[in-house]
Design an enzyme around this catalytic site. Structure first.
Site, mmCIF file in Angstrom:
data_model
loop_
_atom_site.group_PDB
_atom_site.id
_atom_site.type_symbol
_atom_site.label_atom_id
_atom_site.label_comp_id
_atom_site.label_asym_id
_atom_site.label_seq_id
_atom_site.Cartn_x
_atom_site.Cartn_y
_atom_site.Cartn_z
ATOM 1 N N LYS A 103 2.193 4.531 9.146
ATOM 2 C CA LYS A 103 1.675 4.323 6.993
ATOM 3 C C LYS A 103 -0.329 3.728 7.816
ATOM 4 C CE LYS A 103 2.797 1.071 4.914
ATOM 5 N NZ LYS A 103 2.105 -0.276 4.734
ATOM 6 N N THR A 104 0.010 2.411 7.954
ATOM 7 C CA THR A 104 -1.201 1.380 7.770
ATOM 8 C C THR A 104 -2.380 1.905 8.720
ATOM 9 O OG1 THR A 104 -0.149 -0.693 7.766
ATOM 10 C CG2 THR A 104 -2.599 -0.530 8.503
ATOM 11 N N ASP B 52 -2.245 1.640 -1.123
ATOM 12 C CA ASP B 52 -0.702 1.095 -0.249
ATOM 13 C C ASP B 52 -0.095 0.500 -0.974
ATOM 14 O OD1 ASP B 52 0.160 0.989 2.192
ATOM 15 O OD2 ASP B 52 -1.245 -1.364 2.425
ATOM 16 N N GLU B 53 1.166 0.735 -0.236
ATOM 17 C CA GLU B 53 2.615 0.104 -1.262
ATOM 18 C C GLU B 53 2.483 1.033 -2.548
ATOM 19 O OE1 GLU B 53 4.739 -0.266 1.025
ATOM 20 O OE2 GLU B 53 3.592 -1.922 2.377
ATOM 21 N N GLN C 8 11.733 2.147 -0.470
ATOM 22 C CA GLN C 8 12.012 0.615 0.027
ATOM 23 C C GLN C 8 11.117 -0.281 -1.302
ATOM 24 O OE1 GLN C 8 10.015 -0.655 4.506
ATOM 25 N NE2 GLN C 8 9.159 1.202 4.047
ATOM 26 N N ARG D 285 13.917 -3.785 10.143
ATOM 27 C CA ARG D 285 12.586 -4.506 10.582
ATOM 28 C C ARG D 285 12.858 -4.558 12.010
ATOM 29 N NH1 ARG D 285 9.588 -3.831 7.494
ATOM 30 N NH2 ARG D 285 10.909 -2.102 6.941
#
Length: 757
Positions: free
Chosen positions: A53-54, A241-242, A272, A618
């Site tokens: 994503k980043t 973002d997010e 998420q 994670r």
């Protein structure tokens, strides 16, 4: 400093743009490449955990610059943490081969909103040097207002009202817009009045709390079209973002800014969205295509982090959620261990088992720092801390007391805030008698009396009181010296470096000496922290920049490089990854958390499931899930059923193990759990949760009865329990016994946990 609104400042990056394909595109997979190169119109990038994503977001930023579509100052890029913002800035610099200057609009939602607000503060009744209050200051101010209204602050705690105010502001509700029924949520209907009084007091103090930053922005944009038009002209491209974590105020803010060009790209993962308790609205991402007609939705599903079994377990679990856009994570990686699911007797055994697994992994050359224990509730960390200390495993609890929350740091910053902003009454009140200056309760009452009668800031009231005969000579002298010092320090703001000024303030105020003279064991550490504070100020251009940074700090504690096991809550772990992850406490009532289910019904259940999904994803190589049949919660032993989430994990991706006799067939997987809940509904034999979801755990005992054979114990028998000792059975229901223990009182336990006395 150059003006970020100078449209003639064409960047070197744009001038150097070449017509050939940029090399950074060649390393992207097809969906990532599509997310980067689809520049015009609204775009939603659904990016699953570990799918880059980043990388996609920062490469998109670089591509806009490289293609000459916009100058750095014409792009708005917002995220939720300073850490994420720094990472974006650094990655863009790496991609374009140089530091990108003139990107003032890359930061957190609140830092960008604060920058806009300072430019137009007078339009909402503030001055540009307004103070941003932290939670502690906010609660202290609310306590003063609640007491001034004659409201019992024990019955109506200021902290509770702070939470209510925060929720109103997250929804963009000013005092005149809150629904009438909401105002009755506090102090028998006086919540609305208190909110209005609080906002007026903030303006008097020239202050804003965290929620005000976006709420005042909404006021600016809706009541001053010329201000909104200025930013429409400015921002050609918006990147978020997010996006799944945005609240209503952030959503409205983005909608307003995107009205002109519609070039908004939101990156997020509906699976998420785990911050509903602090105002996040998963619906924002779910209805993106409705909000932005013609939007393109791009799914990033190739995972570069985890093994196939970890992804399979996580995907199977999250598929039980109904409110999701849908995607399936996959990976090219092969092999890997299945997710281990362990049933244990109690929390102590769980900690022992996890401790042994950590030691084994460490012997196999897995660094402690590459392992994490992720808990649902913070009280769970105690047993792990005690176990790790016993066996000598180094650990850190992430998200504990943060540096800027420490007493000595808060005191020091309060001094600096008054130097910077003389009207900051809350900061002045904190340090006016720290160190002790002989100002007792009478002196403080006199100080507040002058402030209220003259309608002046406390610092001015202190000057007036020092010149009067209303205090004892010693107190007058102390106040006069303090106020003179603040005047002198303020004049030094523009003449010496802010780091030197901070040292002057701490030394000349007597604050450093106070800790030098202190003989407690904490004093040396506090002095070290004050030195660290000075070092922390060095990267900032001036005092204003540093204080703004402190007030907007949002990150959890940074993970250090030293080799220690990381212990933290699941919420704190979002965005992190580890080689091995341990997920304890997967029991009904703890995870999913009973309070969340009671308050939010099915919507909260789905958020709890998303939290479980975050926990599993994670892990890169190994994931361990455990459930305890007994757990001590706040001093009381409780028998527990395994979490329904365990039964939702696909069998082909997990391995189960349980102590003999602990659960039916050692599988501790109660099939039919959800169907029973749907049949019985909830409280009162058929009533439904107000939010629509079944209150499943209310009937956990009945579920157990339906799944196992009746107990072979009878009422009146004497039995022995390892935790509670000897007792007599007073009731039997299925394989659950109600036992009146000789010393522990009446408890309900499973019959497999006792033996004949």
């Amino acid at each position: 400093m150059s003006d970020p609104f100078d449209l003639n400042a064409i960047s070197d990056v744009q001038q150097a743009a070449a017509p050939q394909e940029a090399p950074y595109l060649t390393s992207l997979n097809p969906p990532q490449r599509e997310a980067v190169t689809t520049l015009d119109g609204p775009v939603l990038v659904l990016a699953g955990a570990g799918t880059g994503k980043t990388r996609a977001l920062t490469t998109r930023l670089a591509h806009i610059l490289h293609s000459g579509k916009a100058w750095p100052s014409q792009m708005l890029a917002v995220t939720f943490t300073n850490r994420a913002a720094r990472e974006m800035q650094n990655r863009v610099a790496e991609l374009v081969g140089q530091t990108v200057e003139g990107m003032p609009w890359l930061g957190t939602f609140h830092s960008v909103a604060a920058r806009i607000l300072r430019r137009h503060a007078e339009l909402v009744g503030l001055r540009s040097n307004f103070t941003i209050l932290d939670t502690d200051d906010q609660i202290r101010l609310l306590k003063q207002l609640i007491q001034a209204e004659g409201i019992d602050d024990k019955r109506w705690p200021p902290r509770v009202f702070a939470g209510i105010v925060d929720r109103w502001k997250n929804r963009g509700l000013t005092p005149d817009k809150i629904p009438e029924e909401d105002s009755y949520a506090f102090a028998d209907g006086r919540g609305g009045l208190l909110y209005r009084t609080y906002q007026e007091r903030l303006k008097t103090l020239n202050a804003a709390d965290f929620g005000d930053l976006l709420m005042h922005n909404l006021t600016l944009f809706t009541e001053h079209p010329d201000v909104l038009a200025e930013y429409h002209k400015r921002f050609k491209y918006i990147l978020v973002d997010e996006y799944q974590d945005t609240n209503v105020a952030q959503y409205l803010w983005l909608r307003l800014l995107a009205q002109a060009h519609h070039n908004i790209c939101c990156v997020g993962d509906d699976d998420q969205s785990i911050y509903g308790w602090r105002g996040a609205e998963v619906g924002n991402i779910l209805r993106f295509e409705e909000d932005f007609p013609g939007a393109k939705v791009i799914r990033l599903e190739q995972n570069y982090r985890s093994t196939p079994h970890i992804l399979g377990a996580a995907s199977g679990l999250i598929s039980a959620n109904q409110s999701r856009l849908g995607k399936t994570l996959w990976t090219d990686a092969n092999g890997g261990d299945k997710v281990q699911v362990l049933g244990v007797w109690d929390g102590e055994e769980e900690a022992r088992s996890i401790g042994e697994s950590i030691e084994n992994l460490h012997r196999q050359e897995t660094l402690y720092n590459n392992m994490a224990v992720l808990v649902r509730a913070s009280f769970q960390t105690r047993e792990f801390e005690e176990r790790f200390m016993t066996i000598g495993v180094p650990y850190r609890v992430v998200g504990g007391l943060k540096f800027y929350e420490r007493q000595e740091i808060r005191d020091a910053i309060a001094y600096l805030r008054v130097v910077q902003q003389p009207d900051d009454d809350l900061a002045f009140e904190r340090i006016v008698n720290v160190p002790k200056r002989g100002l007792g309760d009478a002196a403080m009452r006199a100080l507040h009396s002058v402030q209220q009668s003259q309608q002046v800031p406390l610092l001015i009231a202190a000057k007036m009181l020092a010149e009067s005969e209303d205090l004892r000579p010693k107190a007058r002298t102390a106040l006069a010296e303090l106020t003179e010092n603040f005047d002198r320090w303020r004049k030094m703001l523009d003449t010496i470096p802010h780091t030197e000024l901070a040292e002057f303030v701490l030394d000349e105020s007597g604050y450093t000496e106070m800790w030098q003279m202190d003989r407690s064991v904490e004093a040396p550490g506090r002095l070290d922290n004050l030195q660290e504070l000075i070092r922390a100020m060095e990267p900032f251009e001036n005092m204003t920049g540093f204080l703004e940074h402190v007030s907007l700090a949002t990150d959890v504690d940074e993970l250090a490089d030293d080799d220690k096991v990381n212990v933290m809550t699941l919420h704190s772990a979002k965005g992190l990854e580890f080689k091995a992850v341990f997920l304890p406490g997967w029991e009904e009532g703890l995870f999913p958390h009973q309070r969340a289910l009671d308050e939010g019904g099915n919507a909260s259940l789905e958020e709890e499931r998303r939290l479980a999904y975050v926990g599993i994803t994670r892990a890169r190589e190994r994931a361990f899930i455990s459930a305890a049949a007994n757990r001590r919660v706040f001093g009381q032993w409780q028998s527990s059923l395994p979490s329904r989430f365990i039964s939702e994990l696909p069998e082909e991706h997990i391995e189960r193990e349980a102590a003999p006799g602990l659960y039916q067939g050692n599988s501790f997987d109660y099939q039919g759990y959800a169907s029973y809940a749907n049949e019985y509904g909830g409280r009162g034999g058929g009533q439904r949760n107000p939010s629509g979801g079944p209150m499943i755990t209310e009937h956990a005992d009945k579920i157990l009865v339906r799944q196992v054979a009746p107990s072979h114990y009878a009422v009146g028998e004497r039995v022995f329990h390892q935790k509670f000792g000897y007792g007599q059975i007073v009731d039997v229901e299925g394989n659950k016994l109600e036992i009146e223990f000789d010393k522990a009182g009446t408890k309900r336990v499973l019959d497999s946990f006792v033996e004949p006395a």
